[in-house]
Design an enzyme around this catalytic site. Structure first.
Site, PDB file in Angstrom:
ATOM      1  CE1 TYR A   1       8.069 -17.069  -3.224  1.00 17.35           C
ATOM      2  CE2 TYR A   1       7.413 -15.719  -5.098  1.00 17.35           C
ATOM      3  CZ  TYR A   1       7.966 -15.828  -3.843  1.00 17.35           C
ATOM      4  OH  TYR A   1       8.398 -14.697  -3.188  1.00 17.35           O
TER       5      TYR A   1
ATOM      6  CG  LEU B   1       3.843 -13.576  -3.217  1.00 18.27           C
ATOM      7  CD1 LEU B   1       3.624 -14.292  -4.552  1.00 18.27           C
ATOM      8  CD2 LEU B   1       5.319 -13.599  -2.830  1.00 18.27           C
TER       9      LEU B   1
ATOM     10  CE  LYS C   1      -4.801  -5.508   3.705  1.00 16.39           C
ATOM     11  NZ  LYS C   1      -3.821  -4.415   3.551  1.00 16.39           N
TER      12      LYS C   1
ATOM     13  NE  ARG D   1       1.552  -2.429   4.307  1.00 20.84           N
ATOM     14  CZ  ARG D   1       2.354  -3.455   4.557  1.00 20.84           C
ATOM     15  NH1 ARG D   1       3.674  -3.311   4.387  1.00 20.84           N
ATOM     16  NH2 ARG D   1       1.878  -4.601   4.971  1.00 20.84           N
TER      17      ARG D   1
ATOM     18  CG  ASP E   1      -1.658  -1.177   3.520  1.00 21.44           C
ATOM     19  OD1 ASP E   1      -1.642  -2.428   3.498  1.00 21.44           O
ATOM     20  OD2 ASP E   1      -1.220  -0.513   4.474  1.00 21.44           O
TER      21      ASP E   1
END
Length: 327
Positions: A59, A75, A98, A167, A179
């Protein structure tokens, strides 16, 4: 003609591949030119979308690329603040997925870095760019429901069969509220211009430190609200704004064009009407709005301060529940 904004993407996420990179390609005066990933296989999928794509093995190398003007950061949630600040320090404009952070107080250093550099840095909160949400905001302001008394919102899906999904991992900031709760809470705040006064009731089902089903009630200055967000229920989404003389129902508020067509019902005492939007791609609209902000043509409609307000509400929900358990 103004030169196109050249984008780099930090991380070869599936969401970037399916949604954001195509949106950059379709937006006006934007180019996807660089990707940061250590995976040659993932890089190959992106290269098919951008001939001549520069692939950086880490990165930091992408941030050092002088031919990148703006960086999109998809990310894991826990890495957003760190890399957004690094990107700003490297002289790049930043669109970060987000939620920007896992706690509201973590966003202050990013706001400071934005202000110090004078660069654009915003959360990728695509729904505010869609005309259906702009329309509902105007309708509420114009009194289409009379006095707003209650908001009811549901946003659910089921990823129980994908345990490796970030998640479903507390270590990477997983959970239904980070999420998709951001959409239920942030959209209500945005269209009404009001902040919650109190989280009145919370019920959360947890799995390995992640909230997989959250039922939350809140009191705003002029109305009450109830939200259901889950990663373990049949996919569904709707929002209802219920007033004393009218009602607005949004039947596809968040994934317009994917879950269903964007559609609102406006009900009055004696009549109702339906409005639909078949064409707009809210991700393309988001990229175009970001470009306009970078060029100084208009303000971006969703600020880091807006994102901080939503995160503060999520923080208050977790506090009402007694905090997140250890994963």
């Amino acid at each position: 003609m103004t030169k196109p904004i050249r984008w780099g993407v930090l991380g070869a996420s599936n969401f970037a591949l399916r949604k954001m990179v195509p949106a950059i390609h379709l937006a006006h005066r934007h180019q996807f030119v660089a990707l940061g990933t250590r995976s040659p296989a993932k890089a190959a999928s992106f290269a098919g979308l951008a001939p001549g794509l520069r692939v950086h093995g880490d990165y930091d190398a992408l941030l050092a690329d002088p031919d990148v003007d703006a960086v999109y950061i998809p990310l894991p949630h826990t890495l957003h603040i760190e890399w957004a600040i690094k990107a700003l320090r490297a002289g790049k404009h930043v669109l970060v997925e987000k939620p920007v952070a896992m706690h509201a107080d973590e966003i202050a250093p990013l706001i400071a870095a934005r202000d110090e550099t004078g660069l654009i840095c915003a959360e990728a909160y695509m729904i505010v760019h869609h005309p259906q949400w702009q329309r509902v905001r105007d309708l509420l302001a114009d009194g289409a429901v009379g006095t707003l008394r209650h908001v009811e919102g549901v946003f659910t899906y089921n990823n129980a069969d994908d345990p490796g999904n970030i998640r479903n991992s507390a270590a990477t900031g997983g959970g239904a509220l980070p999420d998709i709760g951001v959409y239920s809470y942030g959209s209500t705040r945005w269209v009404t211009g009001m902040e919650p006064e109190e989280i009145t009731h919370v019920e959360i089902d947890w799995e390995d430190g992640c909230d997989v089903l959250a039922r939350v009630s809140a009191r705003f200055p002029a109305f009450t609200a109830h939200f259901v967000n889950s990663m373990r229920l049949l996919p569904e989404q709707f929002v209802v704004f219920h007033g004393d003389t009218g009602l607005i129902r949004m039947t596809c508020p968040f994934n317009a064009g994917t879950f269903d067509i964007a559609r609102i019902e406006v009900h009055g005492p004696k009549a109702a009407r339906v409005e639909r939007w078949a064409e707009p791609n809210q991700y393309v609209l988001q990229v175009d709005a970001f470009g306009a902000a970078v060029r100084g043509e208009q303000a971006f409609p969703w600020s880091l301060e807006d994102a901080r307000g939503t995160q503060a509400m999520i923080d208050a929900v977790y506090a009402k529940a007694g905090g997140r358990p250890a994963g």
